[in-house]
Design a protein around this motif. Structure first.
Motif, mmCIF file in Angstrom:
data_model
loop_
_atom_site.group_PDB
_atom_site.id
_atom_site.type_symbol
_atom_site.label_atom_id
_atom_site.label_comp_id
_atom_site.label_asym_id
_atom_site.label_seq_id
_atom_site.Cartn_x
_atom_site.Cartn_y
_atom_site.Cartn_z
ATOM 1 N N CYS A 99 -21.987 -17.208 1.742
ATOM 2 C CA CYS A 99 -22.498 -15.853 1.902
ATOM 3 C C CYS A 99 -23.970 -15.913 2.262
ATOM 4 O O CYS A 99 -24.732 -16.679 1.662
ATOM 5 N N ARG A 111 -8.320 -15.350 -1.520
ATOM 6 C CA ARG A 111 -8.325 -14.046 -0.847
ATOM 7 C C ARG A 111 -6.914 -13.762 -0.351
ATOM 8 O O ARG A 111 -6.104 -14.660 -0.205
ATOM 9 N N GLN A 140 -12.377 -9.012 4.098
ATOM 10 C CA GLN A 140 -12.453 -8.777 2.655
ATOM 11 C C GLN A 140 -13.858 -9.050 2.120
ATOM 12 O O GLN A 140 -14.386 -8.283 1.297
ATOM 13 N N HIS A 141 -14.461 -10.121 2.595
ATOM 14 C CA HIS A 141 -15.799 -10.488 2.149
ATOM 15 C C HIS A 141 -16.810 -9.385 2.483
ATOM 16 O O HIS A 141 -17.588 -8.959 1.619
ATOM 17 N N ASP A 144 -16.220 -6.165 0.517
ATOM 18 C CA ASP A 144 -16.749 -6.289 -0.844
ATOM 19 C C ASP A 144 -18.223 -5.899 -0.905
ATOM 20 O O ASP A 144 -18.658 -5.216 -1.835
ATOM 21 N N HIS A 145 -19.007 -6.338 0.091
ATOM 22 C CA HIS A 145 -20.429 -6.000 0.098
ATOM 23 C C HIS A 145 -20.646 -4.490 0.065
ATOM 24 O O HIS A 145 -21.598 -4.008 -0.547
ATOM 25 N N ASP A 147 -18.917 -2.375 -1.456
ATOM 26 C CA ASP A 147 -18.621 -1.881 -2.797
ATOM 27 C C ASP A 147 -19.544 -2.480 -3.857
ATOM 28 O O ASP A 147 -19.294 -2.342 -5.053
ATOM 29 N N ILE A 149 -20.184 -5.762 -4.320
ATOM 30 C CA ILE A 149 -19.637 -7.010 -4.850
ATOM 31 C C ILE A 149 -20.054 -8.161 -3.944
ATOM 32 O O ILE A 149 -19.868 -8.104 -2.730
ATOM 33 N N TYR A 151 -19.464 -12.307 -3.277
ATOM 34 C CA TYR A 151 -18.319 -13.179 -3.523
ATOM 35 C C TYR A 151 -18.457 -14.005 -4.798
ATOM 36 O O TYR A 151 -17.456 -14.305 -5.448
ATOM 37 N N ASP A 153 -19.319 -12.980 -7.544
ATOM 38 C CA ASP A 153 -18.809 -12.135 -8.626
ATOM 39 C C ASP A 153 -17.313 -12.347 -8.840
ATOM 40 O O ASP A 153 -16.790 -11.990 -9.892
ATOM 41 N N ARG A 154 -16.623 -12.881 -7.849
ATOM 42 C CA ARG A 154 -15.171 -13.066 -7.910
ATOM 43 C C ARG A 154 -14.748 -14.499 -8.240
ATOM 44 O O ARG A 154 -13.567 -14.799 -8.264
#
Length: 188
Positions: A99, A111, A140-141, A144-145, A147, A149, A151, A153-154
Motif C-alpha cells: 500500500c 481477498r 477491494q483495496h 477499503d480506502h 471506507d 480502512i 489493508y 487493518d485486515r
C-alpha cells in the motif's frame, strides 16, 4: 498536473469514511489527473482520494496483465459487491499486497476472487466493472480506502502486530506523515 504527497497510516483522512462526490467540476478533473500522475510516479496500481488527503469517494487504478494489456480508469462514488472469501490462510506468494500509505512493506491478505464495482466516470457516465484475480484485489483495496480502512487493518493478528512495530519504528501512526513520489526515498 502534479505529483501529490501520499498520506501515511495515522493521518486522520485515511481512517475516516470519504464523502460522495456531489458534482464533477474542473477541480475534480484536476484532482483525478494529479492522482494518475502520483499513482504512476509512486509506482502503484491504485490510488484513492484519501491517500492524497482528499476525503472524497474517488479512486484511480492501473494494471498491466501478463500479456501487456493495460487496464486503467477512475471511479467516482463506487459501490462494491464481492463473492464470499474462500476460507483459510492467504498464500504469502500469491496473496500478498502492499500500500502506498504503508510504503515499503507487503503482507499476505485474503481477498475475494471476484468483484463487481459500479459508479461513474469523469463524464458522469455509469461504470460497471466485473473482474477477478489481481484486478479484484485492486478494486477491494482501493474501495477499503474510501471506507477509512487500510489493508494492514485486515491482517492476521501476527502480521498486524508486525505492521504496528514497523509503523512505530518509522514514526508513523500519527497525523501529518506523508511521502512524495520522486522526492522521498519510499515506495510501496
Amino acid at each position: 498536473m502534479a505529483v501529490l504527497p501520499i498520506r501515511i497510516m495515522g493521518d486522520p483522512v485515511l481512517h475516516a469514511p470519504a464523502s460522495p462526490v456531489d458534482e464533477i467540476t474542473d477541480d475534480i478533473r484536476t484532482l483525478v489527473a494529479d492522482m494518475f500522475e502520483t499513482m504512476d510516479a509512486a509506482p502503484g496500481v491504485g490510488l484513492a482520494g484519501p491517500q492524497v488527503g482528499v476525503g472524497l469517494r474517488i479512486f484511480t487504478y492501473s494494471y498491466e496483465d501478463d500479456e501487456g494489456k493495460p487496464w486503467r480508469g477512475v471511479i467516482l462514488n463506487p459501490e462494491l459487491w464481492m463473492r464470499p472469501l474462500v476460507p483459510g490462510d492467504p498464500d504469502p506468494d500469491d496473496e500478498s499486497e502492499g500500500c502506498l500509505s504503508f510504503p515499503g512493506e507487503r503482507f499476505p491478505l485474503r481477498r475475494s476472487d471476484s468483484v463487481l464495482v459500479t459508479g461513474t466516470d469523469l463524464e458522469g457516465d455509469p461504470v460497471r466493472i466485473e473482474v477477478d484475480g489481481w484486478r479484484a484485489r485492486i478494486m477491494q483495496h482501493e474501495f477499503d480506502h474510501l471506507d477509512g480502512i487500510i489493508y494492514v487493518d485486515r491482517l492476521s493478528d501476527a502480521d498486524w502486530k508486525t505492521a504496528q512495530k514497523i509503523a512505530r519504528k518509522r514514526g508513523w501512526g500519527r497525523p501529518g506523515q506523508s511521502w512524495t513520489p520522486g522526492i522521498d526515498d519510499l515506495e510501496a
